[in-house]
Each structure stands twice: as structure tokens, then as C-alpha cells.
Design an enzyme around this catalytic site. Sequence first.
Site, PDB file in Angstrom:
ATOM      1  N   SER A 116      -8.751   2.850   8.197  1.00 47.10           N
ATOM      2  CA  SER A 116      -9.331   2.905   6.856  1.00 47.10           C
ATOM      3  C   SER A 116      -8.470   2.113   5.861  1.00 47.10           C
ATOM      4  CB  SER A 116      -9.431   4.381   6.430  1.00 47.10           C
ATOM      5  OG  SER A 116      -9.773   4.495   5.085  1.00 47.10           O
ATOM      6  N   ASP A 150     -16.002   1.397   6.154  1.00 46.35           N
ATOM      7  CA  ASP A 150     -14.996   2.378   5.721  1.00 46.35           C
ATOM      8  C   ASP A 150     -15.569   3.298   4.651  1.00 46.35           C
ATOM      9  OD1 ASP A 150     -12.281   3.548   5.424  1.00 46.35           O
ATOM     10  OD2 ASP A 150     -12.515   2.706   3.419  1.00 46.35           O
ATOM     11  N   LYS A 169      -9.086  -2.261   4.595  1.00 43.62           N
ATOM     12  CA  LYS A 169      -9.245  -2.642   3.175  1.00 43.62           C
ATOM     13  C   LYS A 169      -8.144  -3.613   2.742  1.00 43.62           C
ATOM     14  CE  LYS A 169      -9.692   1.672   2.270  1.00 43.62           C
ATOM     15  NZ  LYS A 169      -9.907   3.047   1.877  1.00 43.62           N
ATOM     16  N   HIS A 228       0.865  -1.188   0.000  1.00 42.01           N
ATOM     17  CA  HIS A 228       0.000   0.000   0.000  1.00 42.01           C
ATOM     18  C   HIS A 228       0.893   1.227   0.000  1.00 42.01           C
ATOM     19  CE1 HIS A 228      -3.289   2.722   0.712  1.00 42.01           C
ATOM     20  NE2 HIS A 228      -2.469   3.352   1.542  1.00 42.01           N
ATOM     21  N   ARG A 234     -15.858  11.561   6.860  1.00 44.36           N
ATOM     22  CA  ARG A 234     -14.613  12.246   7.237  1.00 44.36           C
ATOM     23  C   ARG A 234     -14.240  13.298   6.209  1.00 44.36           C
ATOM     24  NH1 ARG A 234     -10.647   7.702   7.188  1.00 44.36           N
ATOM     25  NH2 ARG A 234      -9.127   9.341   7.577  1.00 44.36           N
TER      26      ARG A 234
HETATM   27  N1  URA Z   1      -6.699   6.501   2.037  1.00 44.53           N
HETATM   28  C1  URA Z   1      -7.678   5.764   2.601  1.00 44.53           C
HETATM   29  O1  URA Z   1      -8.110   4.768   2.055  1.00 44.53           O
HETATM   30  N2  URA Z   1      -8.174   6.168   3.790  1.00 44.53           N
HETATM   31  C2  URA Z   1      -7.730   7.254   4.444  1.00 44.53           C
HETATM   32  O2  URA Z   1      -8.217   7.540   5.513  1.00 44.53           O
HETATM   33  C3  URA Z   1      -6.718   8.017   3.842  1.00 44.53           C
HETATM   34  C4  URA Z   1      -6.196   7.619   2.629  1.00 44.53           C
END
Ligand code: URA
Length: 410
Positions: free
Chosen positions: A183, A161, A187, A82, A168
Site C-alpha cells: 500500500s 490501493d 503510492k 515516507h 482492509r
Molecule cells: N498507510 C497506508 O497508506 N497504507 C497502509 O496500509 C498503512 C498505512
Amino acid sequence: MHIPSLIERKRDGGILSTAEIQSVIAAFTRGDMPEYQMSALAMAVFFRGMTPEETAALTEAMLHSGTMLAWNDHDPMRVDKHSTGGIGDKTSLILAPLLACDGVWVPMISGRGLGITGGTLDKLESIPGFRTQLSEIEIHNVIDQAGCVMVGQTSGICPADKKLYALRDVTGTVPSIPLITASIMSKKLAEGLNRLVLDVKFGSGAFMKTEEQAHQLAQSMVTVGRALGVRSSVRLSQMNEPTGESAGNALEVAECVRCLKGEGPQDLEDIVLDLASAVAVSPRVDLQKMLHRGDAWRKFQQMVALQGGSVEALEKIESVHRAPFIAELKAGSSGVLQRMDAGGIGQVVLELGAGRSKAGDPVDFAVGCDQIAKTGTEVRSGDVLLRIHARTKAALAHAFDVLPRHIKIT
Ligand code: URA
């Protein structure tokens, strides 16, 4: 569970139990907790933070709000990367097929660009026919055959999320380390991974502006990954100049094709190999051989075809998406290139139309910058510093006007 009391406790710096966090996320996902209460709780977390235990509990609760990709015991090891995002950050398109050549599986769920940072899905969708929205059955089919798949989040994965991120985004609570950690990690963990490498960037073109902030985020994500059983490692990297030599969707795909043929810029190849070797079975030197032999290029072509993309168009992506106005920005003096500011260039590329200001905006695949010179190189007056690809004459003129402010030669 009395939600106002939980919000008050967090507001006053208290700690929420795992059971309380699970109940909050379950109620919010079902629609039983109103958005105004979740917004207030997110703001309390923004100011008060969360302990590593609370952050892990939040991540796990969000992960279990939906489905996970399911694997069999005899399936190969699953790995992924990531990145917190940057300008010209195109590493995923090279890394996923390269790792698949190493015999591991890469079920990569990626995102779209928002603001100045580009998104993997937007880049891939510049390949005519390429489908990024696959069902879980299709994901398994592609990975069975190619060893890697690159898709967007399915509707079943981490619905909590999806809802929380949307809130958010409009309540000033995005830049909170525990909320970002939960978050991102929920994922990634939904992919059912064994190993994960985190590419956390800092600098003018990154989400995190300082190394200290990037370090804190990295620490938080690695702690949660390990707590939830995934071997996680981290690479902190500067994002003060674009990665590689292009920024813009199809221009970046073209650069990836060159890199997959072993002809990519050194900084891009180095980042890919550093990240890949953190989760691969084989050592870095063998991964480099696979890249230079063209193994990863053939693997990428196979994955593109399986996801409906045209391999023929991929080979000539720059002519498939050719901006009407292309011009060179040249050095006005001789010396060493000291600054090629990622944040400034990212903003120009966004304004050219390659990115979006709000979710759902369309992107222009053809526009952006390429042939971006690297800092530290000697330039002579008249040398090309970069090329601008614009949709209109006015957009080109604007880019010409703004870019020199982000470049320094001394
Ligand atoms: N990317 C995400 O998936 N979530 C966040 O909170 C910030 C960046």
C-alpha cells in the site's frame, strides 16, 4: 484464473505467482472480482504472510493499476520520504522545501490523519487557501517552479490501493506487513522516484508498538523499493514522546515555521536533517546551513503561494486559528520529566478535535497541545508542562483530567 483456488492456496500457506497476483489486482480494480473474495484473500495474507517476491509483485501490480507521475530524462533527481506516522510528526513540511533547496525535486504525495496520528494534508490545509488536490499538470507546474509540491493522491494514482485500503479498514486486515508494504510503496513509487527514505516509528504513539515489528516493516519496504529500482534507506525511530513541542494542525504549522527559520526544537531539526541527508546530494552540514540561512523557509513560502495558500496568514497562523480556551498544565512536583506519553497525548489531541475517528470527518485546525516539555528535563513544581488549546470548556476540562495520567515526574 479460478479465484477461490487462489484464496484456498494462500489460506493453506501456499505461494501465489507474479502472474496470479497481477490478474487478481487487475480484476479487482476493474470491478470483476467481488469485494468478499478480496476480503477473504486479504485475511489469508494477514495470517499467512507473503514472500518478498509476492510482496514486490503485489506492490508492482498496485502501482500499475493507475498512472505514475512522468518525468523527463533531463529532470533533476526525484526524492521523497515516507513516515509511518506519529504524534507531532511534522517533518515533511520542513524536509520537502529543504531538499528542494538542494536541487533535487520532491513530488510529495501525502495522506490525512487517521486515529491518533496526524496527517500532512490536514496540517497544510490549515493555511488559508492552500490546495492539496492538484491535477498532474498543476503538480508539474509547481515542481518546475519551486522544486517541491505537497499534495494528496490524485484519482489516477494507485486506484487498486484506494479500493483495497477501504476494504482492509473494515475487515481487520490493516496490520499486515505485506499489505502495508504494498500500500505504502505503490503510492510512493508512483511518484517516479530515484531515492526514498523511510521513517519507521515504533512506540506508544506509533502504528508499530515494538522495535521488532518496526524492523520487519522497514526491511519489507526497503526490499520492495530496491527490487523495483528505487534506492531506499530506512531510519527507525522511537515514538514514545511527541516529536518537537506541539501536536495539532495549525500549532504544528507554527512550529514548522519556527524550524524553517532555524529556531525549531532540536529533536525536530535533528530528525529532519537525518532524513534529508539520506536522500540529498549535499551532506548534512550543508543542509543545516541552508535551514539556518532561511533558504528552506523562502522555498516553503514559494510553494505555499504556488498552491494557493496565503503566505501572510502563514506568518501568523496561530492567531488565524486561535482556540477559544487555552490553558497551561503545570507540574505538581519537582524532579526529572520521565514520561510524556505520545500515545496518551495523541488520544487527547484527537479528542480535542484535531484528528478524525473515521475517514471524511472534519478536523479542527486550532486545537491541540503546544509547549510540550521534553523528557529528561528537570522541572520544578509549577513549571509549564504543556498548553492545551480547546474549542470548549468541557473539552478543556476533559484534557486536564486525562493528561496527568500520561505524564510522570520522579
Ligand atoms: N498507510 C497506508 O497508506 N497504507 C497502509 O496500509 C498503512 C498505512
